[in-house]
Each structure stands twice: as C-alpha cells, then as structure tokens.
Enzyme design. Structure first.
Site, PDB file in Angstrom:
ATOM      1  N   GLU A  84      47.986  18.041 -29.161  1.00  0.00           N
ATOM      2  CA  GLU A  84      47.308  17.382 -27.990  1.00  0.00           C
ATOM      3  C   GLU A  84      48.086  17.829 -26.800  1.00  0.00           C
ATOM      4  OE1 GLU A  84      44.433  15.102 -27.696  1.00  0.00           O
ATOM      5  OE2 GLU A  84      43.914  16.408 -29.737  1.00  0.00           O
ATOM      6  N   SER A 433       8.604 -19.760 -60.415  1.00  0.00           N
ATOM      7  CA  SER A 433       8.912 -21.025 -61.462  1.00  0.00           C
ATOM      8  C   SER A 433      10.483 -21.453 -61.256  1.00  0.00           C
ATOM      9  CB  SER A 433       8.622 -20.428 -62.752  1.00  0.00           C
ATOM     10  OG  SER A 433       7.296 -20.032 -62.895  1.00  0.00           O
TER      11      SER A 433
END
Length: 727
Positions: A84, A433
């Site tokens: 970098e 149910s």
C-alpha cells in the site's frame, strides 16, 4: 527589453505561487484538526455470548475490534506497507513519485484508475473526507495527510489505519478481518495470512477470498512478492508462503449474522440507540449454540426432503446457487412438461410474472410474492407459454425452555444468506389444527373430561367472513359419529372440534387463548380449524403454558447486557405466573400425549422420552405444523411457502413438519432427565377401557388416562356386565 520581460514573468510567477501558496495554506488551516483523532473512538462490534458463555457472534453497524499496534505482528504491518505504501517510513504524508506515477497511468487510461495515495492519505480520506474522485478532493487529502503526519507518530498513524480500513465481508480493521477470514486473532496470523489481509484494501469485494479465491490467491502472492522486494522477508520465507493455500475459514462465510443475531441487534439498537452504535457491549443470550446448530441442520435436511417430494430439484443457499443452476440449464434443448426449472425474472407487477428460460419467455400468475433482491425463481413448465411460479419453500423452528421461557433456538428460515426475513418472529400464518388444544382445554374447564362424548357429524355454521353457511370437513372427507374428546383431538377431527366449540361457547375458549398469549382469536366457528394468524414464536409460547401445567413464562432471548466497563445495563430473569389451573391443564397434556401414542403424530413414538404435541394443517395444505414438548422443552416447527400456496396433496403437518421436529428433539431431549409430566395432587391416573369408557379391571383391558379427581368414572367393566345382565 528581454530583461524586463524576464523580470515581469518572474514577478507574475512569484505572485502566482504566492497566491497558490496562500490559497493552499488557507485550505490547510480550515481542514479538520487531526487532534480530534486523539479522542476518536470508532464504532466497534458488540459480542454476543450463548447461554454457556461461548461467543455466538457479533452485532454492530461495523464489525470492528480495536487493537493496539503492539498486538499486530510485524509481518502483518510489513505486508500492508509493502503493497500500500512502500515509502511510508520516509515520506511526510504524501509520496510525490507515487502521485506522478498514478497521474501517468490515469492519463494513459483516460480515467482515474490509480490513486497513488499513501497510508496517511487513505486514513485522511476515510476519516475526514468524502469518497469522490476529484482533483480538489485529492488536494485536500494531501494537505490533511501532511497535517496528520505533523500531529502523530508513524506508529500511531499505522494503528489508526489498521483498525479503520475496510477489508470486506463486513470486517473493519485487521482484528475483525482476521476473525472473519481465519477464525483467529490478528496476533495469531501467519505470514501468508497477513499477506492476504493486506491484499484486500484495494478492492475488498473483487478480491474476497470467499467468493473469488483465484483472484485472492493471485493478489496475496503479489503482496508476498512486494515484501520480498522490500526486504521484509527472505527468499526461503517467500517460497514457503507463496505455495500455501488460502486456508480461509469458509464456515464464517455465512456467519456474519443469522436470525438470532438479527433479533438481538433489532432489540439492542432500538432500546440503547447511540450506546449500541458505539458498540463494545457484551450481550449474553438464552440460546444454546448446540441447540441452534441442530435446529438449523434439522430444518435444512427436512426441507430438502420436502423439496424432493414436491419435485423441487434443490434448495439454494444463496442467489449465486440459483444463478449457477440457471447457467447450467443452457445445456437443455427441450423443456419437459411438469418439470421444475430455474427461470430468470424479467418483470413482476404483484400478480403476473414474466420469466425467461434461456431465450424463451413465459408467464405465470402469483399474488404478492416477496422477490426483493432475487433475480431467479423456480417455475414448473406447464406447456406452451405458461409456467407455474414456485415460491420459496421455507420453514422455521422455535425452541423454548418449559420452566423458564428461555429461547434455546430460533431459526427463521432455511438460509439466512438467501433470505433475512425472520419467519419465526414475523411470519403470520394460520395454525390449522394446532390451535385445537385451546378449545379442548376450554371444554375441560367447563367440566368435561377426556372421555366425554362429542358429536362429530358435520353441521352447517354461519361464516361471517363469507356471509353464508359453512360446513366443516375432515381430512380425506372421513365421517364420524359420536367420539370422545381424547379421540377427537388425537385424530384431529375437524367436525368434532367445531361442534365442541359450539357446545362450550366462545367466551371460555377466547379466555384460554388470551391467557396463553393468543389474544387475536375471533369468535368465529372457523377458529376451530385455525383460521386466525399467529407467528411460530406465539404458537410455541402458547404450548409452553400447556407443558408447564398452566404456568406461563414470558419468552425471552437476552439474559444480560454489559457495557465496555462491565456495568450491567440490563438483566432479565424468568417471569412466570399461573394463568390456568394445573389439574385441567394436566388432563390436556395427557390428551396431547395421546396424539403421539395413538393419533396423528404416532411417528414421534420413536423418541425414547415422554413427549406430547399437536399436528396442524391448513386448508389446501398451505401450512404444515407440529408443536410438541417434553417436560423440559417445547419446540414448534412450521413449513410452507413464503406466500399462501398449497404444498401439494397430503402434505400435512404429520408428513412435513413432524419429521423435522423429531430429528431435532431426538437429540435435544436426551440432554434432559427421563421424566414424565408432573401429576398435581388434584389429578388421578386410572385405567379406562376404551370401548366402554369405564374403569378397566381384571375382566378387560385399559389405557392409562388422567382425570381431575372426582371426574373419573366409577363403573368398572364387571359392573357394566352386571348392569346389562352379563355374567
């Protein structure tokens, strides 16, 4: 004359440079003060721990864990500097040679493709400036970098940078990235692992090792080459590292968040606001990682089996899976009628969808389908230009401690990466149910017993939603006469349940519903078939009350929250209260036990432990449920499409949801003692002859059944024979 011209030019030049210098100085003075960084506290992730104190995950706007520079290994620091900003230790904030080199590259490309920014410039841009790519922003970036270099040491600048930089996959800073990609701390990274992290700032998504391993490997090796050129590593170290595989922890690819962490995050950020944003909290939850992992696995495996039955070829973990399947189908020459394919979505207006299967357009109709973020969908080819749209097959699991209300597992869908919608807490579905126990408990509270008789013949009832009479039907249109409550619930007889609701009345049933947390029930006869909408969490919580013999414990997920200094912000303990009488509730539990022993959930008899529960199936098989419990844990499973569409003929709760429940509970229940449900002193267990519904004795067989003392029959089989004149 020449001399005058020269003097004039020099003067103008001096004025120009003085003007530019003054202007730049003015800009310089008005830039943000880098000293603000002395008090800078970046947002950090908050850690979430499971009920056993194990790290479950993290939440926060940014996944970041700030670490001082002395905890970051030299080879990690060297890797970033080599790729970098190789002149980092020499420059005063900007690198003129790098800027000129970048300008030349950009000129040749005709656009900005390279920045030439130093580490200090990147820090200035990310913390103080906008990401726009303009000359003016570049000038401010350089000036601010100079200001930062005059304020802080190189070491402090590196520390700030390495904790601030975005490295993909939601990770900010080297510590978070180390945990995401390798499952370890930054100080534990090897040379090649540190080089991989350093390869990411340029384009975190493009070089993401989870999704683009070839690119990531090439870029990592470029970092290692730069480290060799700069003298940070030897030739031997380079040769060893460059030949190592990436070794990223692919399991973490899907662990940035999940349904549990999303639920925690939603609660914490809503309640604590700015404090939650700053992060660094420690959050202790009720979920057990082992239970959660098992629930995720059980749901995925169960849904795959359902998909095979329906004819869906596979269930995607991500949209990428659908894209790959779509591309693979290019090899197909002909489409087969009734076969399911992956189609590309061209348009959808909320009802009609246009799709493409490799150059051929088709149309299908489906209402209100949630397709946000999805470009592909399953379709069944019907012939001609028509297709049937197949929505996402989904499900959920909720598991709660019976005695405390602690949520032990919460799964809101088959794949969090594919869909972040939490069906466990937010999907409103009809329970079918599975709502019936509320009605049967109402009947018990009215003085009936589990061997009381109810008429199961079909009768018309007025349906206010339709404005006409409605006649309930049973599964497979079966017909019954007079049956016991136990038999009716165990075999989920719709006609008996509606008639029972009519007999006991809405008041007691709606009251039971409110007490177990189902406060949206309406006084309609269709209530008996589960036409109200509930979430899986709500329904499972209601069954917790049954399992705990009438004691309701508020379900909760968060046990304790601490700030960064260890101060307790919140602490939650079980909140339980008796809402229903234990004796009648214990009779209901016995009836739900009969569902497993002799009814629709007989498959669950495979479990060695004592369990009870109820299946649920809605009209046209749109929703499949099973909610069941042991004396210690209650678990609810829901399966269905994301819209209301039939799963297919006979795809009932017993066939679809129950197997998932069994696979989860067979392991979970083994972690608890062998126990039956408590029997309150007001209850009694007697043997009942199921044919004559009298006490069994030596002359007949009997089944153990629970009664409230005083409501059990006193006539025996021998008495009955005597009464009717038999010897």
């Amino acid at each position: 004359m020449v001399k005058k011209i020269f003097i004039t030019l020099v003067g103008l030049s001096l004025l120009f440079f003085l003007f530019i210098g003054g202007f730049l100085y003015s800009v310089y003075r008005n830039l943000p003060d880098p000293k603000l960084l002395e008090e800078w506290t970046p947002p950090q992730a908050s850690e979430v721990y499971d009920v056993k104190g194990r790290l479950y995950g993290t939440i926060g706007f940014q996944k970041r864990f700030y670490v001082p520079l002395d905890k970051i290994p030299k080879h990690v620091i060297d890797a970033f500097i080599a790729i970098e900003d190789r002149n980092f230790w020499k420059h005063k904030g900007f690198d003129l040679a790098a800027i000129l080199r970048a300008a030349y590259v950009n000129y040749k490309a005709g656009r900005i493709v390279q920045g030439g920014s130093t580490i200090t410039q990147q820090l200035a841009k990310n913390l103080f400036l906008t990401p726009e790519r303009t000359v003016w922003r570049k000038i401010k970036e350089i000036l601010l970098a100079v200001k930062i270099e005059r304020t802080f040491s190189k070491e402090k600048i590196l520390e700030l940078y390495l904790n601030q930089i975005y490295l993909g996959s939601g990770a900010y800073g080297v510590e978070a990235a180390s945990q995401v990609y390798f499952g370890k701390h930054v100080w534990e990274l090897t040379l090649e692992e540190g080089a991989l992290l350093a390869s990411l700032p340029k384009a975190p998504a493009y070089y993401n090792p989870f999704y683009h391993p070839e690119r990531a490997l090439e870029r990592r090796n470029l970092v290692l080459s730069a480290m060799l050129e700069e003298g940070y590593i030897t030739r031997e170290q380079f040769e060893e590292a460059v030949n190592k595989p990436l070794n990223v922890n692919t399991h973490n690819k899907y662990r940035f968040s999940d349904y549990v962490l999303d639920t925690v995050k939603e609660y914490v950020f809503k309640k604590y606001g700015e404090l939650a944003y700053k992060g660094n909290l420690k959050i202790y939850i009720t979920v057990d990682k082992d239970f959660q992992n098992l629930a995720v696995k059980s749901l995925k495996e169960g849904l795959l089996n359902v998909a095979k039955t329906i004819g869906i070829p596979f269930l995607p973990e991500s949209e990428e899976d659908m894209k790959k399947a779509y591309e693979k189908e290019k090899e197909l020459k002909n489409l087969r009628v009734n076969k399911i394919y992956v189609a590309k979505i061209l348009s959808y207006d909320g009802k009609k969808m246009e799709v493409e299967i490799h150059g051929r357009k088709f149309y299908g109709e489906i209402k209100n389908l949630p397709i946000k973020g999805h470009k592909y969908i399953f379709v069944r080819y019907l012939g001609g230009k028509e297709v049937e749209i197949i929505p996402d097959l989904e499900g959920s699991i909720v598991s709660i401690d019976v005695k405390t209300g602690e949520i032990k597992a919460l799964v809101g869908g088959r794949s969090y990466l594919y869909s972040q919608f939490n069906r466990a807490t937010k999907a409103l579905r009809q329970p079918g149910s599975a709502i019936k126990p509320v009605i049967y408990l109402g009947a018990l509270l009215k003085g009936m017993t589990q061997i009381s008789i109810v008429d199961a013949s079909p009768k018309p009832y007025y349906d206010p939603s339709k404005g006409e009479d409605w006649i309930p039907k049973n599964y497979n249109n079966e017909e019954y006469g007079r049956v016991t409550l136990r038999f009716a619930l165990a075999h989920s007889i719709n006609t008996a349940s509606v008639n029972l609701l009519d007999e006991v009345g809405f008041k007691v049933v709606l009251d039971v519903g409110r007490k177990v947390g189902l406060d949206k029930l309406k006084p309609y006869y269709s209530l008996a078939l589960g036409t109200v909408e509930v979430t899986p969490l709500e329904l499972t919580s209601a069954y917790q009350v049954f399992a705990n013999l009438g004691v309701r414990c508020r379900p909760f997920l968060i046990k304790r929250i601490e700030d960064k200094n260890g101060n307790i912000l919140e602490e939650n303990k079980p909140e339980c209260e008796e809402v229903l009488p234990a004796p009648e509730t214990r009779v209901l539990v016995d009836m739900l036990r009969a569902v497993v022993l002799e009814g629709t959930a007989r498959r669950a008899k495979i479990l060695r432990k004592v369990v009870a529960g109820k299946t649920g199936t809605t009209d046209d098989y749109q929703d499949a449920w099973f909610v069941g419990f042991s004396p210690h844990i209650v678990t609810g499973v829901w399966v269905g499409y994301d819209v209301k569409k039939s799963l297919g003929e006979h795809m009932s709760g017993a066939r679809v949801a129950l197997p998932i429940w069994i696979n989860y509970m067979r392991f979970v229940t083994e972690l608890y003692p062998d126990e039956d449900f408590n029997l309150p002193p007001e209850n009694i267990v007697v043997k009942i002859n199921p044919e004559d519904l009298v006490l069994a004795d030596e002359t007949c067989e009997g089944v153990d059944m629970v009664f409230v003392k005083g409501t059990e029959p006193h006539t025996t089989c021998s008495d009955l024979r005597s009464i009717i004149g038999l010897k």
